[in-house]
Design a protein around this motif. Structure first.
Motif, PDB file in Angstrom:
ATOM      1  N   SER A  59       1.195  -0.809  -0.086  1.00 58.94           N
ATOM      2  CA  SER A  59       0.181   0.078  -0.063  1.00 58.94           C
ATOM      3  C   SER A  59       1.234   1.230  -0.037  1.00 58.94           C
ATOM      4  N   GLY A  60       2.105   1.335   0.333  1.00 62.73           N
ATOM      5  CA  GLY A  60       2.970   2.186   0.977  1.00 62.73           C
ATOM      6  C   GLY A  60       4.201   2.130   0.871  1.00 62.73           C
ATOM      7  N   LEU A  61       5.182   3.256   0.624  1.00 65.29           N
ATOM      8  CA  LEU A  61       6.611   2.380   0.881  1.00 65.29           C
ATOM      9  C   LEU A  61       6.417   4.306   1.182  1.00 65.29           C
ATOM     10  N   ASN A  62       7.895   4.410   2.628  1.00 63.07           N
ATOM     11  CA  ASN A  62       8.255   5.672   2.744  1.00 63.07           C
ATOM     12  C   ASN A  62      10.156   5.237   1.926  1.00 63.07           C
ATOM     13  N   ILE A  63      10.714   5.741   1.709  1.00 63.73           N
ATOM     14  CA  ILE A  63      12.207   6.067   0.797  1.00 63.73           C
ATOM     15  C   ILE A  63      13.484   6.979   1.804  1.00 63.73           C
ATOM     16  N   THR A  64      14.377   6.340   2.661  1.00 65.26           N
ATOM     17  CA  THR A  64      15.835   6.681   2.713  1.00 65.26           C
ATOM     18  C   THR A  64      16.838   6.761   1.707  1.00 65.26           C
ATOM     19  N   LEU A  65      17.239   7.362   2.590  1.00 66.03           N
ATOM     20  CA  LEU A  65      18.728   7.083   1.892  1.00 66.03           C
ATOM     21  C   LEU A  65      19.215   5.846   1.166  1.00 66.03           C
ATOM     22  N   PRO A  66      19.746   5.991   0.370  1.00 67.40           N
ATOM     23  CA  PRO A  66      20.781   6.560  -0.644  1.00 67.40           C
ATOM     24  C   PRO A  66      19.442   7.140  -2.135  1.00 67.40           C
ATOM     25  N   PHE A  67      18.233   6.981  -1.837  1.00 64.08           N
ATOM     26  CA  PHE A  67      16.544   6.833  -2.969  1.00 64.08           C
ATOM     27  C   PHE A  67      16.131   7.942  -3.127  1.00 64.08           C
ATOM     28  N   LYS A  68      16.413   8.149  -2.358  1.00 61.98           N
ATOM     29  CA  LYS A  68      15.474  10.119  -2.663  1.00 61.98           C
ATOM     30  C   LYS A  68      15.077  10.163  -3.650  1.00 61.98           C
ATOM     31  N   GLU A  69      16.208  10.480  -4.257  1.00 63.33           N
ATOM     32  CA  GLU A  69      15.779  10.755  -5.448  1.00 63.33           C
ATOM     33  C   GLU A  69      15.372   9.969  -6.900  1.00 63.33           C
ATOM     34  N   GLN A  70      15.759   9.049  -6.671  1.00 68.17           N
ATOM     35  CA  GLN A  70      15.548   7.528  -7.601  1.00 68.17           C
ATOM     36  C   GLN A  70      14.298   7.664  -7.557  1.00 68.17           C
ATOM     37  N   ALA A  71      13.377   7.762  -6.464  1.00 69.16           N
ATOM     38  CA  ALA A  71      11.979   7.394  -6.358  1.00 69.16           C
ATOM     39  C   ALA A  71      11.799   8.660  -7.144  1.00 69.16           C
ATOM     40  N   TYR A  72      12.147   9.897  -7.031  1.00 71.77           N
ATOM     41  CA  TYR A  72      11.423  10.725  -8.141  1.00 71.77           C
ATOM     42  C   TYR A  72      10.945  10.598  -9.264  1.00 71.77           C
ATOM     43  N   ALA A  73      12.377   9.847  -9.948  1.00 74.37           N
ATOM     44  CA  ALA A  73      12.255   9.216 -10.746  1.00 74.37           C
ATOM     45  C   ALA A  73      11.257   8.657 -11.414  1.00 74.37           C
ATOM     46  N   LEU A  74      11.294   7.962 -10.046  1.00 72.62           N
ATOM     47  CA  LEU A  74      10.211   6.349 -10.660  1.00 72.62           C
ATOM     48  C   LEU A  74       8.971   7.319 -11.163  1.00 72.62           C
ATOM     49  N   ALA A  75       8.294   8.445 -10.116  1.00 69.33           N
ATOM     50  CA  ALA A  75       7.132   8.361 -10.007  1.00 69.33           C
ATOM     51  C   ALA A  75       6.853   9.591 -10.773  1.00 69.33           C
ATOM     52  N   GLN A  76       8.070   9.762 -11.924  1.00 72.14           N
ATOM     53  CA  GLN A  76       7.388  10.387 -13.343  1.00 72.14           C
ATOM     54  C   GLN A  76       6.748  11.812 -13.315  1.00 72.14           C
ATOM     55  N   SER A  77       5.474  12.407 -13.546  1.00 69.95           N
ATOM     56  CA  SER A  77       5.682  13.281 -13.122  1.00 69.95           C
ATOM     57  C   SER A  77       3.637  13.429 -12.215  1.00 69.95           C
ATOM     58  N   ARG A  78       3.540  12.066 -11.527  1.00 72.06           N
ATOM     59  CA  ARG A  78       3.158  11.996 -10.401  1.00 72.06           C
ATOM     60  C   ARG A  78       3.645  12.308  -9.471  1.00 72.06           C
ATOM     61  N   ILE A  79       3.849  13.622  -9.027  1.00 73.92           N
ATOM     62  CA  ILE A  79       4.154  14.075  -7.427  1.00 73.92           C
ATOM     63  C   ILE A  79       3.789  14.886  -7.624  1.00 73.92           C
ATOM     64  N   SER A  80       4.225  15.081  -5.712  1.00 76.55           N
ATOM     65  CA  SER A  80       3.052  16.429  -5.318  1.00 76.55           C
ATOM     66  C   SER A  80       4.012  17.766  -5.923  1.00 76.55           C
ATOM     67  N   ASN A  81       3.649  19.326  -4.657  1.00 73.13           N
ATOM     68  CA  ASN A  81       4.148  19.835  -5.267  1.00 73.13           C
ATOM     69  C   ASN A  81       5.795  20.011  -4.050  1.00 73.13           C
ATOM     70  N   ARG A  82       4.947  19.858  -3.073  1.00 76.07           N
ATOM     71  CA  ARG A  82       6.594  19.618  -1.977  1.00 76.07           C
ATOM     72  C   ARG A  82       7.285  18.637  -2.706  1.00 76.07           C
ATOM     73  N   ALA A  83       6.856  17.219  -3.556  1.00 73.08           N
ATOM     74  CA  ALA A  83       7.861  16.471  -3.878  1.00 73.08           C
ATOM     75  C   ALA A  83       8.759  17.699  -5.186  1.00 73.08           C
ATOM     76  N   ARG A  84       8.035  18.282  -6.096  1.00 77.76           N
ATOM     77  CA  ARG A  84       8.549  19.201  -7.770  1.00 77.76           C
ATOM     78  C   ARG A  84      10.055  20.089  -6.961  1.00 77.76           C
TER      79      ARG A  84
END
Length: 282
Positions: A59-84
């Motif tokens: 249902s959901g994942l938290n992401i910590t070091l060193p994967f936060k930028e990879q997680a952002y890229a994985l979601a492509q355009s489906r990202i919140s304003n905070r993540a953007r």
């Protein structure tokens, strides 16, 4: 029989993470049935691991070091304003078969500072590091109205890249600068360690003069066996107000929990309970 919703935190290293216990406390408080695990992932396998987790009903994942930028890229355009704004993500979930991302680090840090009556508005803030953790909190610090944000990093070029991004997000009244450790000067109201130095016991190359007796030293990481090396360093230099990142963990986790479950837990008593458990285990 109700089936628990499945969650996890992904990182490398991950052994130190308290997120499973934290979310168990949130679930107990809100009456939800969940399973939450911590999973160490090799960098080359991160994307496949995330996709498999959701494909198997997660249902959901938290992401910590060193994967936060990879997680952002994985979601492509489906990202919140905070993540953007951060360019990184620490919270993932799936809707209609598509992965979505948010970054709750900034709101977690600011809410914990508010809890401690740390004044961000008009403060001079030194932010150490130029990785995903820094990206996650930088927009929130700017939004809170700090007067001067300085980013310092071992690789000076990376610090200047982030500073340029911060300028685009900052109010015109906010001064944004960057440097390497070797040229870092001045003294600061708030010094935030956003590096992973405390996980390895590393001492940062910070002059004692950077700290004042009324400076706040905040380490975004925490340990399960007492103070972090950064906080010890800050106190030795004269800082009297120090804080580890346990409160940040709790408040960012509360926001992730709300996103996943549409229920907002009460973070303050959970932080007290978690701190008590840690104190008893030392």
């Amino acid at each position: 029989m109700n089936t628990p919703r499945k969650f996890a935190v992904l990182g490398n290293p991950i052994k130190h993470s308290l997120s499973p216990r934290l979310h168990a406390l949130f679930a107990q408080q809100t009456g939800l049935l969940i399973e939450y695990s911590k999973q160490c992932v090799e960098p080359a396998h991160f994307c496949d691991h995330v996709k498999q987790f959701f494909a198997s009903g997660g249902s959901g994942l938290n992401i910590t070091l060193p994967f936060k930028e990879q997680a952002y890229a994985l979601a492509q355009s489906r990202i919140s304003n905070r993540a953007r704004a951060a360019g990184s993500a620490n919270t993932l979930w799936q809707e209609n078969g598509e992965i979505h991302a948010c970054n709750t680090d900034g709101v977690g840090l600011v809410n914990d500072m508010l809890r401690q009556h740390i004044i961000l508005r008009d403060s001079r803030v030194l932010l150490i590091g130029a990785g995903g953790a820094t990206r996650g909190v930088m927009p929130a610090l700017l939004q809170a109205g700090c007067a001067h944000l300085h980013i310092v990093n071992r690789t000076e070029e990376k610090a200047h890249v982030l500073a340029a991004q911060a300028v685009a997000l900052a109010d015109r009244q906010t001064q944004v600068t960057a440097s390497a450790f070797s040229t870092l000067q001045g003294s600061w109201d708030i010094i935030v360690n956003a590096t992973a130095s405390s996980l390895s016991g590393q001492i940062l190359p910070l002059a004692d003069s950077l700290f004042r007796t009324d400076s706040v030293a905040y380490d975004m990481l925490y340990t399960t066996d007492g103070d972090t090396p950064f906080l010890q360093q800050a106190r030795n230099a004269g800082a009297t107000h120090t804080s580890d990142g346990l409160g940040m963990l709790v408040y960012q986790g509360a926001e992730s929990f709300r996103i996943w479950n549409q229920i907002e837990p009460d973070a303050a008593p959970i932080l007290t309970a978690l701190r008590t458990e840690l104190t008893r285990s030392i």
